[in-house]
Every structure is written in structure tokens, then in C-alpha cells.
Design a protein around this motif. Structure first.
Motif, PDB file in Angstrom:
ATOM      1  N   ASP A  92       0.939  -1.129  -0.183  1.00  0.00           N
ATOM      2  CA  ASP A  92       0.020   0.098  -0.035  1.00  0.00           C
ATOM      3  C   ASP A  92       0.555   1.204   0.187  1.00  0.00           C
ATOM      4  O   ASP A  92       0.906   1.953   0.888  1.00  0.00           O
ATOM      5  CB  ASP A  92      -0.924  -0.073   1.189  1.00  0.00           C
ATOM      6  CG  ASP A  92      -1.760  -1.012   1.174  1.00  0.00           C
ATOM      7  OD1 ASP A  92      -2.557  -1.535   0.062  1.00  0.00           O
ATOM      8  OD2 ASP A  92      -2.036  -1.962   2.058  1.00  0.00           O
TER       9      ASP A  92
ATOM     10  N   PHE B 166      -1.597   6.053  -2.321  1.00  0.00           N
ATOM     11  CA  PHE B 166      -2.837   6.117  -1.888  1.00  0.00           C
ATOM     12  C   PHE B 166      -3.159   7.634  -1.689  1.00  0.00           C
ATOM     13  O   PHE B 166      -2.509   8.779  -1.618  1.00  0.00           O
ATOM     14  CB  PHE B 166      -3.161   5.543  -0.483  1.00  0.00           C
ATOM     15  CG  PHE B 166      -2.098   6.015   0.560  1.00  0.00           C
ATOM     16  CD1 PHE B 166      -2.629   6.857   1.561  1.00  0.00           C
ATOM     17  CD2 PHE B 166      -0.741   5.456   0.742  1.00  0.00           C
ATOM     18  CE1 PHE B 166      -1.627   7.433   2.287  1.00  0.00           C
ATOM     19  CE2 PHE B 166       0.165   5.913   1.492  1.00  0.00           C
ATOM     20  CZ  PHE B 166      -0.312   6.855   2.584  1.00  0.00           C
TER      21      PHE B 166
ATOM     22  N   ARG C  93      -6.744   3.329  -2.441  1.00  0.00           N
ATOM     23  CA  ARG C  93      -5.317   2.966  -2.898  1.00  0.00           C
ATOM     24  C   ARG C  93      -5.331   2.452  -4.386  1.00  0.00           C
ATOM     25  O   ARG C  93      -6.227   2.437  -5.002  1.00  0.00           O
ATOM     26  CB  ARG C  93      -5.057   1.462  -2.291  1.00  0.00           C
ATOM     27  CG  ARG C  93      -5.662   1.512  -0.733  1.00  0.00           C
ATOM     28  CD  ARG C  93      -5.580  -0.192  -0.391  1.00  0.00           C
ATOM     29  NE  ARG C  93      -6.551  -0.194   0.867  1.00  0.00           N
ATOM     30  CZ  ARG C  93      -6.406  -0.868   2.098  1.00  0.00           C
ATOM     31  NH1 ARG C  93      -4.922  -1.130   2.144  1.00  0.00           N
ATOM     32  NH2 ARG C  93      -7.285  -0.939   2.821  1.00  0.00           N
TER      33      ARG C  93
END
Length: 428
Positions: A47, A50, A234
Motif C-alpha cells: 500500500d 494512496f 489505494r
């Protein structure tokens, strides 16, 4: 609080979604001496790109920041949280994966105090520029340690050859260079976006009273203030279906070469039970052909192409999937050639009804034995929950698998364009 009975395995789960969005699951096991708690956020090393909480523009943070944040949460302004657990007789730990970061403890006493310590320290971050700079040196040493481990390099080398752009190809801890760019502000940005209670799961299993524990957690959360639950956006790069490289290799100080075959799994458009069924088929087939009692294992072993370091794994996640087989081999070229031939042969082989029934029985037996572990239940329940699957529904899904489904899966499973080989060769 909701009570859910799973009579086929004689288990009962108590669950409640707190007002702030935190999902809590409790499993009461009065016959157990210990209690295990795990507090997990749906946030891992992949991740990286984002939109931060309260912002309109997306950011890309340095590689390894999720793991860095895991380390830093244990350090407060006046103490190390590990000492708090030690004083309460608990063993504590944490881990970061591609998709999750989890904090956990195991204890036989002071359970409520340990639960409070777990939840409170994760929900009370403290980062300073000085402590961040200090941590860079510590994590750099950790990264260098893993860089010296041939098995680790083989694992990530294989994934790196499979994926063109997806951040799963990056080591979970990042690189020595990438973590130098992490700042205190970066940590707070990631924390505020991904550590909101609505993006987290608390699972407690063991010798607890479910009613009392849920009331305890509820009161703890009601005494805290959080912003409204954010919608987390994301973004991942567009990833081709094909493997990035057909082969690759590195040289290290090893006496025996290591060789791996990697396969990029097709997870796009799979979710929930579809994803689970694919994972189960892949795992059952790998076990049937390549476990120590498998159909192909003995030929590889007796032929001197593998030793007892040979292993396999398959991982199916929300944004990626891969299967890796390999280990030490004194003749890596011959081993990789034979292994790939075997894998392609799977598409032409027929699995008999009795063999398929035996595969299912073995899988069911493994699953039922695993349910004796509090750690397995808590970790896997959380993992599957974040994929939209209930762990205790896995057994009926296994029982419902059909041979015709497996045959259809095999037809589309192994494709040359999605495969790679990777070697760790002795330095010349």
C-alpha cells in the motif's frame, strides 16, 4: 453483540462492530490456559500509493514504510511497550506482510490489562524526528541481515521476476536507501489513513468470558475520539498478466545452488469464495504432486535433483497471487527443466475419483487439526475476514469441491507465459 454458531466444527464466534467501525471477534475457549489477542490493520507493504486522509491528491510513500511504522509504534516518548507486556507476564510481537500489519500477545494471566495495553499502544502513536532517524539504523541492519540470507533472496528474486511493476516485488522492509527517505510526517500520514478503527480487526481467543470482554473493549473504544471513518483510496500500477522475466539469477556465497520455479496467479476478478476455491485447488494439487508423499517428489529426490530443503507455497491475495516451488539443487538447470515439464504435464494427467476424494480428506484433516491452535484461528480468521471470507466456512467449501471444478482449474492454471525461474548461484 452478535453470536454465531458453527455447529459443524462446534465453535461459536461473538462479534460486534464498534461505533467507531472497529470489528471485534471473540472466541471463548474456557478449556484453554492461555489467551491470544491480535490487533490487525488492513495495511501492508504493497500500500504505497494512496490518497491520505483529508487530502485530495494521492501520494507515494517510501518503500518499507508499513514495516517501519510497525517498529515505531512500540516506542513511546517515555518507554518501550514490550516492557509493559513483560510486566504483565505476556509475550508480545508484531509482523508486517504484503497486505497486513498485526500486533499480538499471548498470556495466561492479566488478560484484561494485556488487551488494554495492546489496543491502547496501537491507538496512541508517538513519532519524533530523533527516534525516526535512530530507527533507520536499526532497520538498515535488519535489511542487510535478510540480504545475506540466500533463501530470502531466492524468494524475493522469484517474485521480482514474476512482477513488472506491482509493489509485491519489493521486500516488505524496503531497501536501505528507501527507508532513508522516511520522515515523521510520512509515518503520521500512513497511520492516520490506515490505522483508523474502521480499517482494523481485533480478535481475542482463549480463556475469556465473551460478554465481559466485549463490554470491556466497547468501553475502551467509547472513551476515545476518532475522526469519521475515511474512504481509503489505494492505487496499484497496471500489471501485465505475463511474467516480467522468463529467468534470472544472482550470485551469493552458497555452497549448494538454489533454484526456484515461480508462477504468477490470475487473481483479477476473483473475490470471496471464488478466490478461496482457487487457493484450495492450487494447494491441494501442489500437495498431491510435490509433497514428500506426492506423485512427482520421489522422482526428483531419487534423481538427486532435490534434497529435503525442497518446498512449495501458494499465496492468493486481493491484488496479487503467486506460487513458488524450489530449494537446494546440485544440478539446478536439470532440476528446473524437469520441474517445469512436470508442471506442464499436470494439465494432461487425469486425477481419479478416489485420488480426488483422498485429496479432500487430507485437506479437511489438516484444517481440523489446525483449529486446535488459537494462533491459527485468530490469524486466519482475520486474514480471511479481510478477503470477505469466514474462516469457519472453509470446511463446507472444501467439502463442496468437485473434481470437474479442479479439472477446469488445471486447464487454466499453468501457463508458460506466467512462469519464471530463478537461481541463487555460488560465487565464481
Amino acid at each position: 453483540m452478535k453470536r454465531r454458531e458453527f455447529k459443524h466444527i462446534n465453535e461459536t464466534i461473538y462479534e460486534e462492530k464498534m461505533d467507531n467501525g472497529l470489528q471485534v471477534f471473540l472466541l471463548s475457549k474456557p478449556e484453554m490456559v492461555k489467551t491470544y489477542g491480535i490487533f490487525t490493520t488492513n495495511y501492508g507493504s504493497i500500500d504505497q500509493t494512496f490518497t491520505p486522509l483529508g487530502k485530495d491528491e494521492e501520494v507515494t510513500v517510501p518503500e518499507g514504510i508499513a514495516h517501519f511504522l510497525e517498529h515505531k509504534l512500540f516506542e513511546k516518548e517515555d518507554r518501550d511497550v514490550f516492557q509493559d507486556f513483560t510486566k504483565l507476564g505476556a509475550s508480545a510481537n508484531a509482523f508486517t506482510s504484503f497486505t497486513k500489519t498485526a500486533y499480538l500477545f499471548s498470556a495466561t494471566s492479566h488478560i484484561y490489562e494485556n488487551v488494554k495495553t495492546l489496543v491502547d499502544f496501537v491507538q496512541d502513536p508517538y513519532f519524533s524526528e530523533e527516534s525516526v532517524e535512530k530507527e533507520k539504523g536499526i532497520i538498515s541492519q535488519e535489511i542487510r541481515m535478510y540480504d545475506d540470507q540466500p533463501d530470502w533472496r531466492g524468494f524475493f528474486g522469484t517474485i521480482g521476476s514474476l512482477y513488472h511493476k506491482h509493489p509485491v516485488k519489493i521486500d516488505i522492509a524496503g531497501t536501505v536507501d528507501s527507508i532513508q527517505n522516511i520522515t515523521k510526517d510520512d509515518l503520521y500520514t500512513c497511520y492516520e489513513t490506515f490505522y483508523h478503527p474502521s480499517n482494523m480487526v481485533l480478535f481475542i481467543a482463549g480463556n475469556i468470558d465473551a460478554e465481559e470482554m466485549m463490554a470491556y473493549v466497547r468501553e475502551n473504544q467509547n472513551n476515545k475520539t476518532f475522526p469519521e471513518a475515511p474512504e481509503i483510496n489505494r492505487r496499484f500500477p497496471r500489471e501485465p498478466v505475463s511474467a516480467f522475466k522468463s529467468e534470472d539469477a544472482i550470485e551469493m556465497a552458497v555452497s549448494t545452488p538454489k533454484a526456484y520455479v515461480g508462477m504468477k496467479e490470475k487473481v483479477k476478478d476473483l473475490s470471496g469464495e471464488e478466490l478461496l476455491r482457487s487457493e484450495l485447488f492450487a494447494d491441494m494439487l501442489l500437495d498431491y504432486y510435490f509433497s514428500t508423499s506426492g506423485k512427482y517428489y520421489d522422482e526428483l529426490y531419487q534423481g538427486g535433483l532435490i534434497d529435503d530443503s525442497f518446498h512449495f507455497e501458494t499465496e492468493w491475495e486481493r491484488e496479487f497471487g503467486f506460487t513458488i516451488l524450489g530449494g537446494d539443487s546440485r544440478d539446478p538447470e536439470a532440476f528446473l527443466k524437469r520441474l517445469k515439464t512436470m508442471m506442464h504435464t499436470l494439465r494432461k494427467e487425469s486425477i481419479g475419483d478416489e485420488d480426488f476424494a483422498r485429496m479432500k480428506r487430507k485437506k479437511i484433516g489438516e484444517f481440523m487439526r489446525a483449529l486446535n491452535s488459537l494462533e491459527f484461528i485468530a490469524n486466519q480468521y482475520t486474514h480471511y475476514h479481510m478477503l470477505g471470507i469466514n474462516l469457519f466456512d472453509v470446511l463446507p467449501v472444501i467439502e463442496s469441491l468437485k473434481k470437474e471444478e479442479m479439472e477446469a482449474f488445471i486447464e487454466n492454471w499453468i501457463q508458460e507465459s506466467q512462469m519464471t525461474t530463478f537461481q541463487v548461484k555460488p560465487k565464481q
